[in-house]
Scaffold this motif. Structure first.
Motif, PDB file in Angstrom:
ATOM      1  N   ASN A  23       0.855  -1.177   0.000  1.00  0.00           N
ATOM      2  CA  ASN A  23       0.000   0.000   0.000  1.00  0.00           C
ATOM      3  C   ASN A  23       0.893   1.230   0.000  1.00  0.00           C
ATOM      4  N   THR A  25       0.948   5.454  -0.321  1.00  0.00           N
ATOM      5  CA  THR A  25       0.119   6.648  -0.203  1.00  0.00           C
ATOM      6  C   THR A  25       0.875   7.845  -0.759  1.00  0.00           C
ATOM      7  N   ASP A  26       0.318   8.433  -1.778  1.00  0.00           N
ATOM      8  CA  ASP A  26       0.830   9.666  -2.354  1.00  0.00           C
ATOM      9  C   ASP A  26      -0.284  10.695  -2.223  1.00  0.00           C
ATOM     10  N   PRO A  27      -0.098  11.756  -1.402  1.00  0.00           N
ATOM     11  CA  PRO A  27      -1.176  12.730  -1.215  1.00  0.00           C
ATOM     12  C   PRO A  27      -1.596  13.436  -2.496  1.00  0.00           C
ATOM     13  N   LYS A  30      -4.978  10.890  -5.204  1.00  0.00           N
ATOM     14  CA  LYS A  30      -6.142  10.412  -4.457  1.00  0.00           C
ATOM     15  C   LYS A  30      -7.218   9.975  -5.438  1.00  0.00           C
ATOM     16  N   SER A 181      -0.348   6.075  -5.937  1.00  0.00           N
ATOM     17  CA  SER A 181      -0.851   5.385  -4.752  1.00  0.00           C
ATOM     18  C   SER A 181      -1.353   3.999  -5.128  1.00  0.00           C
ATOM     19  N   TYR A 183      -3.872   0.813  -3.184  1.00  0.00           N
ATOM     20  CA  TYR A 183      -4.616   0.375  -2.010  1.00  0.00           C
ATOM     21  C   TYR A 183      -5.557  -0.754  -2.408  1.00  0.00           C
TER      22      TYR A 183
END
Length: 193
Positions: A23, A25-27, A30, A181, A183
């Motif tokens: 997983n 996460t790249d802000p 999204k 990202s 997920y």
């Protein structure tokens, strides 16, 4: 006595666990994905998919994506079945949905209406592995050829998925430069009543 078969099963299990647990996460990337049940041939846009959602064998749904970022994003989705099989959902050349078609403009949403997915066995916990990236990626060939597909420079996501078919080597990879990202979207498939 089938040591080759056992090694293949162990390798598939390691790959499945690696992809499930990867997983990122790249802000700036999204992307929201929902499964919309198909009712009378149309997606039910009032439906809210929760992480503990259950579907039955034979149920149909379409994929809805919403880019909540300020930049355009490409989406790729892998289907991780309860038996460990991994299939490409998007892109999907059989449905004539190619990597170039998977760019979701910043601040917009889209339903893949020309691609209705019909759920089948095996039953159990299913995972859709979502990849959102500012760069165009194409995980279909890698998933369909079990990592044998090769081409020029691979994006870090493509390289990680490709390496996951070979060994545990991907587990130590630096995934900070993915420009994206990843997920999981979970749901259960149950036998038809």
């Amino acid at each position: 006595t089938d040591t080759g078969g056992l090694k293949n099963k162990i390798r598939a299990y390691i790959q499945y666990c690696f992809l499930r647990d990867m997983n990122v996460t790249d802000p700036e990337a999204k992307l929201e994905v929902k499964l919309l049940p198909v009712v009378n041939g149309n997606p039910d846009t009032t439906y809210t998919h929760l992480s503990d959602t259950s579907f039955n064998v034979g149920d149909k749904f379409m994929i809805w994506v919403n880019n909540k970022s300020r930049k355009n994003l490409y989406v790729n989705i892998l289907d991780m079945q309860p038996n460990g099989t991994i299939n490409a959902i998007l892109p999907n050349s059989n449905e004539r949905i190619f990597a170039d078609d998977l760019m979701v403009p910043a601040g917009s949403s889209f339903i893949f209406k020309k691609y209705t997915i019909i759920l089948g066995p095996p039953c159990g916990k299913e995972i859709l592995k979502i990849f959102a990236c500012g760069d165009k990626i194409d995980l279909e060939d890698i998933a369909n050829t079990h990592g044998e597909a090769t081409r020029g420079n691979l994006h870090p996501f493509e390289m990680l998925v490709k390496k996951s078919y070979r060994s545990r080597s991907g587990l130590g990879e630096n995934i900070s430069n993915t420009n994206g990202s990843s997920y999981n979207l979970y749901f259960d498939i149950k036998p038809k009543h």
